[in-house]
Design an enzyme around this catalytic site. Sequence first.
Site, PDB file in Angstrom:
ATOM      1  N   THR A  34       0.798  -1.191   0.149  1.00 11.67           N
ATOM      2  CA  THR A  34      -0.032   0.072  -0.103  1.00 11.67           C
ATOM      3  C   THR A  34       0.878   1.237  -0.014  1.00 11.67           C
ATOM      4  OG1 THR A  34      -0.212   0.102   2.308  1.00 11.67           O
ATOM      5  CG2 THR A  34      -1.951  -1.087   1.240  1.00 11.67           C
ATOM      6  N   CYS A  42      -2.599   0.484  14.902  1.00 13.05           N
ATOM      7  CA  CYS A  42      -3.503   0.842  13.961  1.00 13.05           C
ATOM      8  C   CYS A  42      -4.820  -0.295  13.979  1.00 13.05           C
ATOM      9  CB  CYS A  42      -2.886   0.868  12.655  1.00 13.05           C
ATOM     10  SG  CYS A  42      -4.080   1.505  10.964  1.00 13.05           S
ATOM     11  N   ARG A  45      -6.970  -3.821   9.251  1.00  9.39           N
ATOM     12  CA  ARG A  45      -6.558  -5.150   8.899  1.00  9.39           C
ATOM     13  C   ARG A  45      -4.931  -5.568   9.081  1.00  9.39           C
ATOM     14  NH1 ARG A  45      -5.687  -8.712   4.928  1.00  9.39           N
ATOM     15  NH2 ARG A  45      -6.063  -7.057   3.213  1.00  9.39           N
ATOM     16  N   ARG A  67       4.081   6.816   3.214  1.00  9.12           N
ATOM     17  CA  ARG A  67       3.104   7.964   3.572  1.00  9.12           C
ATOM     18  C   ARG A  67       2.496   7.376   4.725  1.00  9.12           C
ATOM     19  NH1 ARG A  67       1.067   6.696  -1.552  1.00  9.12           N
ATOM     20  NH2 ARG A  67      -1.123   6.205  -0.294  1.00  9.12           N
ATOM     21  N   CYS A  69      -0.341   6.741   7.264  1.00  8.12           N
ATOM     22  CA  CYS A  69      -1.716   6.352   7.327  1.00  8.12           C
ATOM     23  C   CYS A  69      -2.833   7.530   7.814  1.00  8.12           C
ATOM     24  CB  CYS A  69      -1.958   5.030   8.314  1.00  8.12           C
ATOM     25  SG  CYS A  69      -3.687   4.573   8.600  1.00  8.12           S
ATOM     26  N   CYS A  72      -4.956   5.878  11.456  1.00  5.84           N
ATOM     27  CA  CYS A  72      -4.271   5.898  12.703  1.00  5.84           C
ATOM     28  C   CYS A  72      -3.348   7.145  13.009  1.00  5.84           C
ATOM     29  CB  CYS A  72      -3.355   4.541  12.985  1.00  5.84           C
ATOM     30  SG  CYS A  72      -1.890   4.406  11.865  1.00  5.84           S
ATOM     31  N   TRP A 427      19.467  16.305  47.005  1.00  7.72           N
ATOM     32  CA  TRP A 427      18.038  16.345  46.928  1.00  7.72           C
ATOM     33  C   TRP A 427      17.580  17.404  45.520  1.00  7.72           C
ATOM     34  CZ3 TRP A 427      14.101  20.039  46.795  1.00  7.72           C
ATOM     35  CH2 TRP A 427      12.937  19.607  47.073  1.00  7.72           C
ATOM     36  N   TYR A 431      15.740  16.571  42.312  1.00 11.88           N
ATOM     37  CA  TYR A 431      14.470  17.154  41.934  1.00 11.88           C
ATOM     38  C   TYR A 431      14.395  17.828  40.575  1.00 11.88           C
ATOM     39  CZ  TYR A 431      10.186  19.532  42.718  1.00 11.88           C
ATOM     40  OH  TYR A 431       8.688  20.168  42.623  1.00 11.88           O
ATOM     41  N   ASP A 447      13.407  12.618  51.313  1.00 12.71           N
ATOM     42  CA  ASP A 447      12.475  13.684  51.233  1.00 12.71           C
ATOM     43  C   ASP A 447      11.594  13.711  52.476  1.00 12.71           C
ATOM     44  OD1 ASP A 447      10.754  15.664  49.235  1.00 12.71           O
ATOM     45  OD2 ASP A 447       9.407  14.421  50.109  1.00 12.71           O
TER      46      ASP A 447
END
Length: 497
Positions: A34, A42, A45, A67, A69, A72, A427, A431, A447
């Site tokens: 295709t 997707c 099928r 290309r 789809c 999806c 710490w 973070y 913490d």
Amino acid sequence: MAPTTRLDPESCYRAVKARDRRFDGVFYTAVRTTGIYCRPSCPARTPAYGNVSFHPSAAAAQAAGYRACKRCLPDATPGSPDWDVSADVAGRAMRLIADGVVDRDGVAGLATRVGYTPRHLNRILTAELGAGPLALARARRAQTARVLIETTDLTYADIAFAAGFASVRQFNETLREVYAATPTQLRGRRGGGAATGEVTMRLAVRTPFAGRALHAFLAAHTVAGIEAAGDGWWAQSLALPHGPGTVRIELRDLTAHDGTALLPATFRLADLRDTGAAVERVRRLLDADCDPVAVDDAFLGDPVLGRLVRARPGLRVPGHVDGHELAVRTVVGQQVSVAGARTVTARLVREHGRPLPHPEGGLTHLFPDAATLAEVDPERLPMPRARGRALVGLCAALAEGRIALDRGADREEVRRRLVELPGIGPWTADYVAMRALGHPDVFLPTDIGIRDALRGLGEDPARAAALAERWRPWRSYAQLHLWQTLDSLKEAPPCGP
């Protein structure tokens, strides 16, 4: 499965047959008969095994002549969470490409940011992602353009400009090649409107998405002048490459477990060229590229976290739109309450921030840049002198480029350089890594909030580090689940606004 050209075809095909959305963004399936490529989930099928090939990026599939789809929309899938887990050169480069660095600074600028020559970086990206930086940037521009076409009323000329194309002709040619459709066909029956500095779009996030919990965290840390929050929405000013901007985004729980969902967001930008960068930075804030199913599945059987995950699926680690700002705010918040840190930070914004040319509601300023704060006398800052000196020293390092917090930096190197600065301890560095660099595997065993949370769950806080070992590589998410057990985020540990 990592984002690499060394994909195992049989494993990939099993994921495609199962339509397992946890592999969306990790690889792409191209169908020779295709000429179309899809994401693994997707709904179309399943093609025969002999007719498919697998590619590590949308750009690689496009470069091979396939290309996207139209069912999806594989190029619209949030980025692979594996890039954040591996934190390798390819992942760092991809985050910078998404922020528009190639469009602004070229391949040479991107290579400089990650510390490689352009030629070597091209080899790395081609080996890991199947395409070089120019092709990856082109795929990003096409994706940005498609989102703007389908979710805004901007004219096509303004969309081409906003997406980073050099000309309308290049914009038209790229869309025809990538999507086999013209801009008018992509937009369908929707007409273009007058161009303004306002762009309203829908941002894709994987579901489930614990939007209310994210909103509560952000609202509890809101700083007047640069942020605002209301019932189900969050707004923030943005310092962007070409000028200031603001964003307002709706945050709500999205509980479906069947793919991606969309969050409405409105951007007001001084320069439409900043559209891509603004979107990318807000996606960082939302932790939009997280794979919540994979994270939650890792915790469901855990005796400590299992019930927390079941009660709040899809919890995100709040990121930030500006790593330098987050680092400054974290230092301000050292050893003080969240409320106290918010007050001090708001004062810094009023005294040193740049006023927005067009204030909107509670958004009046941009956060002070590092160069400005580096020139402030630490004795005049509204905080203990030692912390003031630490803040000014950090800002000097940021302004001079000795430390970069743009998600393109090597995380371990950033941590090392941070803790070398006076007044910056482990710490603070961890973070910053969790929220500014998007590190998914950070845990803060000392913490106060984590210790209180574990105590409340009947666990010995002294065993925090040992407990966290079984939560790798998602310890940042474990951290958030534990914080969420506290009675009020406003009573959370002094983690800075």
